[in-house]
Design a protein around this motif. Structure first.
Motif, PDB file in Angstrom:
ATOM      1  N   CYS A 304       0.852  -1.195   0.000  1.00  0.00           N
ATOM      2  CA  CYS A 304       0.000   0.000   0.000  1.00  0.00           C
ATOM      3  C   CYS A 304       0.888   1.245   0.000  1.00  0.00           C
ATOM      4  O   CYS A 304       2.023   1.197   0.469  1.00  0.00           O
ATOM      5  N   GLY A 305       0.315   2.347  -0.460  1.00  0.00           N
ATOM      6  CA  GLY A 305       0.979   3.653  -0.344  1.00  0.00           C
ATOM      7  C   GLY A 305       2.354   3.685  -0.974  1.00  0.00           C
ATOM      8  O   GLY A 305       2.584   3.160  -2.077  1.00  0.00           O
ATOM      9  N   THR A 306       3.275   4.285  -0.243  1.00  0.00           N
ATOM     10  CA  THR A 306       4.647   4.412  -0.738  1.00  0.00           C
ATOM     11  C   THR A 306       5.262   3.037  -0.998  1.00  0.00           C
ATOM     12  O   THR A 306       6.023   2.857  -1.958  1.00  0.00           O
ATOM     13  N   SER A 307       4.911   2.069  -0.161  1.00  0.00           N
ATOM     14  CA  SER A 307       5.475   0.722  -0.344  1.00  0.00           C
ATOM     15  C   SER A 307       5.026   0.133  -1.684  1.00  0.00           C
ATOM     16  O   SER A 307       5.755  -0.635  -2.313  1.00  0.00           O
ATOM     17  N   SER A 351       6.196  -3.582   3.285  1.00  0.00           N
ATOM     18  CA  SER A 351       5.553  -2.715   4.271  1.00  0.00           C
ATOM     19  C   SER A 351       6.585  -2.130   5.228  1.00  0.00           C
ATOM     20  O   SER A 351       7.378  -2.865   5.805  1.00  0.00           O
ATOM     21  N   GLN A 352       6.588  -0.819   5.354  1.00  0.00           N
ATOM     22  CA  GLN A 352       7.490  -0.179   6.318  1.00  0.00           C
ATOM     23  C   GLN A 352       7.144  -0.641   7.722  1.00  0.00           C
ATOM     24  O   GLN A 352       7.979  -1.180   8.430  1.00  0.00           O
ATOM     25  N   SER A 353       5.891  -0.441   8.124  1.00  0.00           N
ATOM     26  CA  SER A 353       5.485  -0.728   9.505  1.00  0.00           C
ATOM     27  C   SER A 353       5.351  -2.219   9.772  1.00  0.00           C
ATOM     28  O   SER A 353       5.511  -2.670  10.898  1.00  0.00           O
ATOM     29  N   GLY A 354       5.017  -2.971   8.720  1.00  0.00           N
ATOM     30  CA  GLY A 354       4.742  -4.398   8.904  1.00  0.00           C
ATOM     31  C   GLY A 354       3.405  -4.637   9.580  1.00  0.00           C
ATOM     32  O   GLY A 354       3.119  -5.746  10.026  1.00  0.00           O
ATOM     33  N   THR A 356       0.322  -2.944   8.265  1.00  0.00           N
ATOM     34  CA  THR A 356      -0.788  -2.454   7.438  1.00  0.00           C
ATOM     35  C   THR A 356      -1.831  -3.559   7.239  1.00  0.00           C
ATOM     36  O   THR A 356      -1.525  -4.638   6.717  1.00  0.00           O
ATOM     37  N   VAL A 402       5.272  10.896   9.069  1.00  0.00           N
ATOM     38  CA  VAL A 402       4.247  10.054   8.441  1.00  0.00           C
ATOM     39  C   VAL A 402       4.557   9.821   6.959  1.00  0.00           C
ATOM     40  O   VAL A 402       4.369   8.726   6.432  1.00  0.00           O
ATOM     41  N   SER A 404       6.591   8.722   4.155  1.00  0.00           N
ATOM     42  CA  SER A 404       7.733   7.815   4.105  1.00  0.00           C
ATOM     43  C   SER A 404       8.830   8.344   3.177  1.00  0.00           C
ATOM     44  O   SER A 404       8.555   8.765   2.049  1.00  0.00           O
ATOM     45  N   GLN A 411      13.541   0.234   0.847  1.00  0.00           N
ATOM     46  CA  GLN A 411      12.768  -0.841   0.200  1.00  0.00           C
ATOM     47  C   GLN A 411      13.290  -1.081  -1.217  1.00  0.00           C
ATOM     48  O   GLN A 411      13.498  -2.223  -1.635  1.00  0.00           O
ATOM     49  N   GLU A 492       0.472  14.446   0.241  1.00  0.00           N
ATOM     50  CA  GLU A 492       0.386  14.022   1.645  1.00  0.00           C
ATOM     51  C   GLU A 492       0.662  15.164   2.618  1.00  0.00           C
ATOM     52  O   GLU A 492      -0.038  15.323   3.600  1.00  0.00           O
ATOM     53  N   ALA A 606      -2.071   8.435   8.936  1.00  0.00           N
ATOM     54  CA  ALA A 606      -1.435   7.734  10.057  1.00  0.00           C
ATOM     55  C   ALA A 606      -0.181   7.053   9.549  1.00  0.00           C
ATOM     56  O   ALA A 606      -0.076   6.711   8.371  1.00  0.00           O
ATOM     57  N   LYS A 607       0.742   6.873  10.438  1.00  0.00           N
ATOM     58  CA  LYS A 607       1.998   6.218  10.063  1.00  0.00           C
ATOM     59  C   LYS A 607       1.775   4.732   9.833  1.00  0.00           C
ATOM     60  O   LYS A 607       2.364   4.132   8.943  1.00  0.00           O
ATOM     61  N   VAL A 609      -1.231   1.980   9.302  1.00  0.00           N
ATOM     62  CA  VAL A 609      -2.673   1.904   9.050  1.00  0.00           C
ATOM     63  C   VAL A 609      -3.159   0.491   9.372  1.00  0.00           C
ATOM     64  O   VAL A 609      -3.102  -0.410   8.532  1.00  0.00           O
TER      65      VAL A 609
HETATM   66  C1  G6P Z   1       0.322   4.841   5.421  1.00  0.00           C
HETATM   67  C2  G6P Z   1       1.559   5.705   5.543  1.00  0.00           C
HETATM   68  C3  G6P Z   1       2.354   5.641   4.247  1.00  0.00           C
HETATM   69  C4  G6P Z   1       2.686   4.201   3.919  1.00  0.00           C
HETATM   70  C5  G6P Z   1       1.430   3.324   3.875  1.00  0.00           C
HETATM   71  C6  G6P Z   1       1.783   1.857   3.827  1.00  0.00           C
HETATM   72  O1  G6P Z   1      -0.539   5.391   4.486  1.00  0.00           O
HETATM   73  O2  G6P Z   1       1.191   7.045   5.809  1.00  0.00           O
HETATM   74  O3  G6P Z   1       3.559   6.383   4.389  1.00  0.00           O
HETATM   75  O4  G6P Z   1       3.343   4.143   2.681  1.00  0.00           O
HETATM   76  O5  G6P Z   1       0.657   3.511   5.051  1.00  0.00           O
HETATM   77  O6  G6P Z   1       2.405   1.536   5.027  1.00  0.00           O
HETATM   78  P1  G6P Z   1       3.434   0.374   5.238  1.00  0.00           P
HETATM   79  O7  G6P Z   1       3.818   0.492   6.685  1.00  0.00           O
HETATM   80  O8  G6P Z   1       2.704  -0.892   4.940  1.00  0.00           O
HETATM   81  O9  G6P Z   1       4.567   0.600   4.323  1.00  0.00           O
END
Ligand code: G6P
Length: 612
Positions: A304-307, A351-354, A356, A402, A404, A411, A492, A606-607, A609
C-alpha cells in the motif's frame, strides 16, 4: 533505532537513566532495560514502553550511582524481554548495552558455544559481552584491554557501554558506526546515543569517534584510546542546541532528519549483503527459499501507499534484471478480487510498519491459496514479518515522519538486491554487467550525499510554486514510479493536488490541464529513452507549462528548455529511482513548511494503518 544512556558519578543513577531513555523515545523502540551497579549488578527489562519499565522498577531497590540503560529496536531476535538489553556475561560480572549490528556474530557465537558458553537471547549483543569476558579471563588482561581485543574481532557497527562489578568506579564505552556522546560533569560522566539526555546536566560534551574506546572513571579524568591502542586527547565541545532541537538531531522536523539519514539508511540496507570483492549478493533471510523463488512462474507484489510505489520499481527490476514476470497489486484490491494464485506462487509483501491491515490480509489470502510469502519490512518482528515464510528487513531505522522517505529508498535498495541475487543464480546478467551494478550500488550512499546537497535549490523552487493548486509529475520507465511517489509526497504533506503519470500518457488526458499556471516535474535523467522524455518536455513548454526537471549532472539539452533543473549524479538506470526520489522529497517538504502544514503529522494520515 536503539537508544543508549549511561551514568557514573555521585548522584542516584536510576532517575537520570529513566529520564534519559524517555528523551530518546522519539527514536522508536520496542523494549527497554536498565542495569544499576551497587556492589553487584541489578538488571530490569520490559517489552514495550519506558513507562512500563518505570512501573516495573517502582517498588524495587534501584539504589546505585552507576548504571546503563537502553531502548531496543529489534534487529537480531524478536522484541521481547529476553532479547532486551542490557545483556549479562556468563559470570554475571559484566552488563552491556549495544546499538548496531555485529555482522560476524554467528561465527563468534559458534566459537563461544564450543568453549561452553550458553546463550539466553537471540541477540548479537549477548555474544559480544561473553566474548569480552572470555578474553578478559583467558588472556588475563584488564577489562578495557579485553574490550579492545574483542572489538578487533568484531565486524559491523556498534556503540556500547559496559558495567563491571569488578570495576565499580568505571564505565567503558566504545563506538564504530553508531553515535555516542559523553557528557562531562563534576567528577561524573553521562553517556548517550545523542546529546538529548545529557543537555540538562552539562553542556560540555565529547563526541566519541569511530574505533575509540572511552574509560570513564568517577572522580578522575577520562581516557580515550583507539582500538589500535593509541591514546587520544579528548576534544571537548560546548553544546549550543536546546532540548527540543536535539530530539530531532537539529532538524526542524523528523521528515527532514529522515531525508538526510538516507546515505546511512541505504548503507545499512546493503550491509553484509553486497560484496564487491567476491562479486556476490546474499540475503540471509531468503536463502532457504531461493530455489522456490527461482522456480516460480511469476511473482506478485502486494503493498500500500509508498510501499506500493517501491513495489512498482521492483517490477521493473525483477523483469529487467532477473527476467521473471511480476505483477504489482494494491493489497486492498488484491484481497477482495479473488486473485489467481496457485500453489508455489511467490508473493512479495512490502511494508514499512509491517502492520498495514490490507497488506496483512492480502498475505493471509495468498497463503491460503498456497503461495510462499516473502516479506520486505522495516519493523523487526512486526505482524507482516511474522506472517511471512521468509524475508529481508530493510534496516532503515525507525521512521517517525508520516510521509515515508528513507523507508522507500531502503525498500528499493532491498528489492534491487533481491533482483540481483536472482540474476546471479539464474545467470540472467553478464558477469561484467552484474559487477558494474554491484559497484554502482556500493557507490550509491555517497551519491545520495551529493544529491542532498542541493544548496537551497529545492527551497527556491518551493518558494516559487508554494501557492499553486495543482502539480503534475511525469517520468518514464524506472522513473514512472518515481513520478507517482513524488506526487504522493507533495499531496500528503502540503495538501496540493498532485498527479503522477507516465510521461507519454500525458497526451491522453493531463495535457488538457497544461497552461502557464501548471508546474510539471519531469524526471529526465540522461538514460533509457531520454530523447523521448525531452520531446514530452517540449510538448509541455509548447503549452506554456512551467517545467522543473531532475536531470543528470552536466545535462545541456533539458537545461535549455526547462525553467528549473536539479542535477543528480550519473548512475545505472536501475538505481535512478533512489537518487531521483530524494530531490522530490525535499521539494515536497519545503512546500509543506512554507504553506504552514504539519509536516510530520499531516491531517487525516497515520503512520501505521492497522484498519482497512
Ligand atoms: C500509510 C503511511 C504511508 C505508507 C502506507 C503503507 O498510508 O502514511 O507512508 O506508505 O501507510 O504503510 P506500510 O507500513 O505498509 O509501508
Amino acid at each position: 533505532m536503539c537508544g543508549i544512556v549511561a551514568y557514573i558519578g555521585y548522584k542516584q543513577a536510576q532517575p537520570i537513566l529513566i529520564k534519559g531513555l524517555q528523551r530518546l523515545e522519539y527514536r522508536g523502540y520496542d523494549s527497554a532495560g536498565i542495569s544499576i551497579l551497587n556492589g553487584s549488578i541489578k538488571t530490569f527489562k520490559t517489552k514495550g514502553k519506558v513507562s512500563e519499565l518505570e512501573n516495573h522498577i517502582k517498588n524495587k531497590n534501584t539504589d546505585g550511582e552507576a548504571g546503563i540503560a537502553h531502548t531496543r529496536w529489534a534487529t537480531h531476535g524478536v522484541p521481547n524481554t529476553k532479547n532486551a538489553h542490557p545483556h549479562f556475561s556468563k559470570s554475571k560480572s559484566l552488563s552491556l548495552i549495544h546499538n548496531g549490528i555485529i555482522e560476524n556474530y554467528a561465527i563468534l557465537k559458534e566459537e563461544l558455544v564450543k568453549r561452553g558458553y550458553q546463550f539466553k537471547s537471540d541477540t548479537d549483543t549477548e555474544v559480544l559481552v561473553n566474548l569480552i569476558e572470555d578474553i578478559r579471563i583467558n588472556e588475563n588482561v584488564l577489562l578495557d584491554e579485553a574490550v579492545r581485543i574483542a572489538l578487533n574481532q568484531v565486524v559491523g557497527a556498534y556503540a556500547i557501554a559496559i558495567l563491571s562489578d569488578e570495576h565499580p568506579n568505571t564505565l567503558i564505552a566504545a563506538r564504530k558506526g553508531s553515535p555516542l556522546v559523553i557528557g562531562i560533569g563534576e567528577g561524573e560522566y553521562f553517556l548517550a546515543s545523542d546529546a538529548t539526555p545529557i543537555v540538562e546536566y552539562t553542556k560540555n560534551v565529547v563526541y566519541l569517534q569511530d574505533e575509540e574506546i572511552a574509560v570513564l572513571t568517577r572522580g578522575e579524568d577520562f581516557k580515550i584510546k583507539t582500538t589500535n591502542n593509541k591514546e587520544k586527547t579528548p576534544y571537548v565541545e560546548e553544546l549550543e542546541w536546546n532540548l527540543s532541537e536535539l530530539e530531532k538531531g537539529g532538524y526542524e522536523h523528523f521528515m527532514m532528519k529522515e531525508i538526510y539519514e538516507q546515505p546511512r539508511s541505504i548503507r545499512d540496507s546493503m550491509r553484509g549483503r553486497l560484496n564487491t570483492t567476491t562479486g556476490t549478493v546474499s540475503l540471509g533471510g531468503i536463502i532457504d527459499y531461493e530455489q522456490t523463488i527461482l522456480a516460480a512462474k511469476r511473482i506478485t507484489i502486494v503493498a500500500c501507499g509508498t510501499s506500493w510505489h517501491a513495489g512498482l520499481v521492483g517490477e521493473y527490476l525483477f523483469e529487467d534484471i532477473a527476467r521473471v514476470p511480476v505483477e504489482v497489486e494494491y493489497a486492498s484490491e488484491f484481497r477482495y478480487r479473488n486473485p489467481i494464485i496457485e500453489e508455489g506462487d511467490v508473493v512479495i509483501a512490502i511494508s514499512q510498519s509491517g502492520e498495514t491491515a490490507d497488506t496483512l490480509a492480502a498475505i493471509e489470502l495468498a497463503k491460503k491459496k498456497g503461495a510462499i510469502i516473502i516479506g520486505v519490512c522495516n519493523v523487526v518482528g512486526s505482524s507482516i514479518a511474522r506472517a511471512s515464510h521468509a524475508g529481508s528487513y530493510t534496516h532503515a531505522g525507525p521512521e517517525i515522519g508520516v510521509a515515508s522517505t528513507k523507508a522507500f529508498t531502503a525498500q528499493v535498495t532491498v528489492l534491487t538486491l533481491m533482483a540481483l541475487r536472482l540474476a546471479q543464480l539464474k545467470g540472467s546478467l553478464s558477469r561484467t554487467k552484474f559487477m558494474q551494478l554491484l559497484m554502482e550500488m556500493e557507490a550509491l550512499p555517497t551519491k545520495v550525499e551529493k544529491v542532498l546537497n542541493t544548496n537551497g535549490l529545492t527551497e527556491k523552487i518551493a518558494k516559487k510554486f508554494k501557492d499553486v493548486e495543482n502539480f503534475l509529475y511525469l517520468g518514464r520507465g524506472y522513473n514512472f514510479p518515481v513520478a507517482l511517489e513524488g506526487a504522493l509526497k507533495l499531496k500528503e504533506i502540503s495538501y496540493i493536488h498532485a498527479e503522477g503519470y507516465p510521461a507519454a500518457e500525458m497526451k491522453h488526458g493531463p495535457i488538457a490541464l497544461i497552461d502557464e499556471n501548471m508546474p510539471v516535474v519531469f524526471i529526465a535523467p540522461r538514460l533509457g529513452i531520454y530523447e523521448k522524455v525531452v520531446s514530452n518536455i517540449q510538448e509541455v513548454k509548447a503549452r506554456k507549462g512551467r517545467v522543473i526537471a531532475i536531470v543528470t549532472e552536466g545535462d545541456t539539452m533539458v537545461r535549455e528548455i526547462a525553467d528549473y533543473v536539479i542535477e543528480i549524479p550519473e548512475t545505472a538506470e536501475y538505481l535512478m529511482p533512489i537518487l531521483a526520489s530524494i530531490p522530490l522529497q525535499k521539494l515536497a517538504y519545503h512546500m509543506a513548511v512554507m504553506r504552514g502544514c504539519n509536516v510530520d503529522m499531516p491531517r487525516n494520515l497515520a503512520k501505521s494503518v492497522t484498519v482497512e
